[in-house]
Design a protein around this motif. Structure first.
Motif, PDB file in Angstrom:
ATOM      1  N   PHE A 273      19.191  38.103  40.223  1.00 46.33           N
ATOM      2  CA  PHE A 273      19.709  37.163  41.223  1.00 46.33           C
ATOM      3  C   PHE A 273      19.790  35.767  40.624  1.00 46.33           C
ATOM      4  O   PHE A 273      18.864  34.973  40.724  1.00 46.33           O
ATOM      5  CB  PHE A 273      18.802  37.177  42.453  1.00 46.33           C
ATOM      6  N   ALA A 275      22.320  33.638  41.331  1.00 37.91           N
ATOM      7  CA  ALA A 275      23.174  32.744  42.125  1.00 37.91           C
ATOM      8  C   ALA A 275      22.393  31.547  42.651  1.00 37.91           C
ATOM      9  O   ALA A 275      21.216  31.647  42.985  1.00 37.91           O
ATOM     10  CB  ALA A 275      23.789  33.509  43.290  1.00 37.91           C
ATOM     11  N   ASP A 279      21.103  26.736  50.519  1.00 34.89           N
ATOM     12  CA  ASP A 279      19.999  27.058  51.434  1.00 34.89           C
ATOM     13  C   ASP A 279      20.425  26.932  52.892  1.00 34.89           C
ATOM     14  O   ASP A 279      19.816  27.518  53.769  1.00 34.89           O
ATOM     15  CB  ASP A 279      18.810  26.132  51.179  1.00 34.89           C
ATOM     16  N   PRO A 307      20.600  33.047  55.034  1.00 34.45           N
ATOM     17  CA  PRO A 307      19.710  34.152  54.670  1.00 34.45           C
ATOM     18  C   PRO A 307      19.331  34.039  53.196  1.00 34.45           C
ATOM     19  O   PRO A 307      20.101  33.484  52.405  1.00 34.45           O
ATOM     20  CB  PRO A 307      20.572  35.398  54.897  1.00 34.45           C
ATOM     21  N   VAL A 309      19.106  35.928  50.014  1.00 31.08           N
ATOM     22  CA  VAL A 309      19.649  37.188  49.484  1.00 31.08           C
ATOM     23  C   VAL A 309      18.571  37.917  48.683  1.00 31.08           C
ATOM     24  O   VAL A 309      18.287  39.095  48.908  1.00 31.08           O
ATOM     25  CB  VAL A 309      20.885  36.909  48.589  1.00 31.08           C
ATOM     26  N   LEU A 310      17.961  37.187  47.764  1.00 28.76           N
ATOM     27  CA  LEU A 310      16.926  37.786  46.905  1.00 28.76           C
ATOM     28  C   LEU A 310      15.775  38.329  47.741  1.00 28.76           C
ATOM     29  O   LEU A 310      15.378  39.490  47.596  1.00 28.76           O
ATOM     30  CB  LEU A 310      16.438  36.736  45.903  1.00 28.76           C
ATOM     31  N   PHE A 326      15.498  33.852  39.986  1.00 29.50           N
ATOM     32  CA  PHE A 326      15.547  32.619  39.197  1.00 29.50           C
ATOM     33  C   PHE A 326      14.906  31.501  40.007  1.00 29.50           C
ATOM     34  O   PHE A 326      15.021  31.481  41.235  1.00 29.50           O
ATOM     35  CB  PHE A 326      16.997  32.252  38.865  1.00 29.50           C
ATOM     36  N   LYS A 340       7.469  31.042  44.526  1.00 26.91           N
ATOM     37  CA  LYS A 340       8.707  31.760  44.876  1.00 26.91           C
ATOM     38  C   LYS A 340       8.593  33.243  44.575  1.00 26.91           C
ATOM     39  O   LYS A 340       9.113  34.081  45.305  1.00 26.91           O
ATOM     40  CB  LYS A 340       9.887  31.189  44.088  1.00 26.91           C
ATOM     41  N   LYS A 344       9.201  35.691  47.595  1.00 21.36           N
ATOM     42  CA  LYS A 344      10.437  36.482  47.615  1.00 21.36           C
ATOM     43  C   LYS A 344      10.204  37.936  47.228  1.00 21.36           C
ATOM     44  O   LYS A 344      11.033  38.790  47.518  1.00 21.36           O
ATOM     45  CB  LYS A 344      11.470  35.848  46.698  1.00 21.36           C
TER      46      LYS A 344
END
Ligand code: CTP
Length: 399
Positions: A273, A275, A279, A307, A309-310, A326, A340, A344
């Motif tokens: 991920f 991208a 936010d 949302p 995504v990751l 990332f 993070k 995540k």
């Protein structure tokens, strides 16, 4: 690392003062157990004679398109024999020819006919290296999956100082071994990559976005393809040519990216991920252009959170699916990346510092891999090499 005796490396030598270093490279490859054959451009023979390479390799050394009586279509037979084609040193001229499909001697004809991985170690004068044409040719070649052992800074034969020195022979040999070992290690795997920025419309002509170029994600897609994976690239708007062979899903907003990534990830073994997802988005994009002086712009843009995504795909993943996130941070890089990672639910985060011209849009990147129980610090790498390092970890984590 042990290589099977049967692997053949074709070494292309071009006309450059560093051609003599190709002798050391040939020796190094042989010591690693590889069979080496050499093809030279006519200019290369001005620097080192074919007899030297014939002696080193105990194989015929080809220079001219028509000089091998035993092989009727020599460039094809050489190309087919190679498990990897290394061109070291590679001049700006030969790189330009390969980038444009020009095949006017045995070496460049072989390069065009060769389907094995191609690895290039450039060597040239600093100004030739920095010339826009050379830089653009390297971008084109990288996009096609060509690997580079990049030139180094230093004292050049012409007396100039700067980037253009051939990388050290040991480094080139190591890159060949690494490349051979990796060459198809993602065959049969599906990798999903998110890339680029998203655009969140404010009104029909304005949007919220960020300065992500998409280069990192495109590099991951490119390298995964080169290593045999099937790749789906879910990309926000980026002004890059997607790598040939990837399934490309173009999206604009974070919500569209989530939908497309959900579909692609359901079939994937791993998701990377990269991208830079916006936010937030305007809660209600206006269907008319907002007018200045009406109070519209300043008073009426209400934002809602997008949302993640990751996080949403990592949390709903199947056992065995690998997830790489990332973390682009302006400060407290490692602490923020660790937070993070936990929040995540990725397997590891690729963390780097952004801001002040760092990372976004750049071709090089200094990153950390942050796992739950360890941190790896990587050297300054091209995005292609960083992509390979990420995929190496993915391969280790895949069941
Ligand atoms: N990411 C995502 N969807 C979002 C936001 C981020 O998939 N809506 C992913 C990015 O692709 C990246 C990781 O999450 O892999 C971290 O992105 P980053 O922008 O650094 O983190 P944020 O969640 O936006 O956190 P913050 O704003 O606190 O830095």
């Amino acid at each position: 690392m042990s290589q099977e005796q049967t692997k053949t490396v074709l070494v292309g030598v071009t006309g450059c003062i560093a051609a003599y270093k190709a002798c050391q490279i040939v020796r190094g490859l042989q010591k690693a157990g590889l069979r080496v054959k050499v093809v030279m451009t006519p200019h290369a023979t001005e620097f080192v004679g074919p007899t030297t390479f014939r002696g080193l390799t105990r194989e015929p050394v080809a220079v001219d398109l028509f000089d091998n009586p035993s092989a009727p279509i020599h460039h094809v037979s050489l190309a087919q024999e190679a498990d990897l084609f290394l061109i070291a040193p590679c001049t700006a001229n030969v790189m330009a020819k390969i980038a444009h499909g020009i095949a006017d001697d045995l070496l460049t004809t072989t390069a065009l006919a060769c389907t094995a991985p191609l690895l290039i170690a450039p060597a040239m004068n600093v100004n030739m290296y920095q010339a826009a044409a050379t830089q653009e040719n390297m971008v084109v070649l990288r996009r096609r999956g060509v690997g580079f052992v990049d030139a180094q800074e230093g004292y050049l034969a012409c007396g100039d100082q700067g980037k253009g020195r051939l990388a050290e022979p040991e480094q080139i040999v190591a890159a060949v071994l690494e490349r051979l070992e990796r060459s198809q290690d993602l065959r049969g795997r599906r990798i999903m990559v998110t890339a680029g920025p998203t655009q969140e419309p404010v009104d029909p002509v304005r949007y919220l976005t960020n300065s992500s170029s998409g280069k990192m994600g495109y590099a991951v897609a490119e390298r995964a393809l080169a290593r045999g994976a099937q790749v789906t690239l879910v990309t926000g708007p980026a002004s890059l040519e997607p790598p040939a062979g990837a399934d490309v899903v173009q999206v604009r907003t974070a919500c569209q990216m989530l939908d497309a990534a959900q579909q692609a990830f359901a079939q994937a073994d791993a998701g990377v991920f990269t991208a830079a997802v916006s936010d937030m988005r305007p809660a209600q994009p206006s269907d008319r252009k907002l007018k200045k002086g009406s109070g519209d712009v300043l008073d009426r843009i209400e934002l809602v959170e997008n949302p993640d995504v990751l996080a949403s795909l990592a949390q709903g993943r199947r056992p065995g699916q690998v997830v790489v996130g990332f973390a682009a941070e302006t400060h407290d890089v490692l602490d923020n990346a660790r937070a993070k990672l936990q929040r995540k639910g990725a397997d590891f985060m690729v963390a780097n510092q952004v801001g002040e011209g760092l990372v976004f849009g750049q071709d090089q990147n200094q990153a950390f891999f942050v796992f739950a129980n360890k941190v790896e610090e990587l050297p300054l790498l091209s995005k292609a090499d960083l992509a390979d390092a990420i995929l190496d970890r993915v391969v280790e984590l895949l069941p």
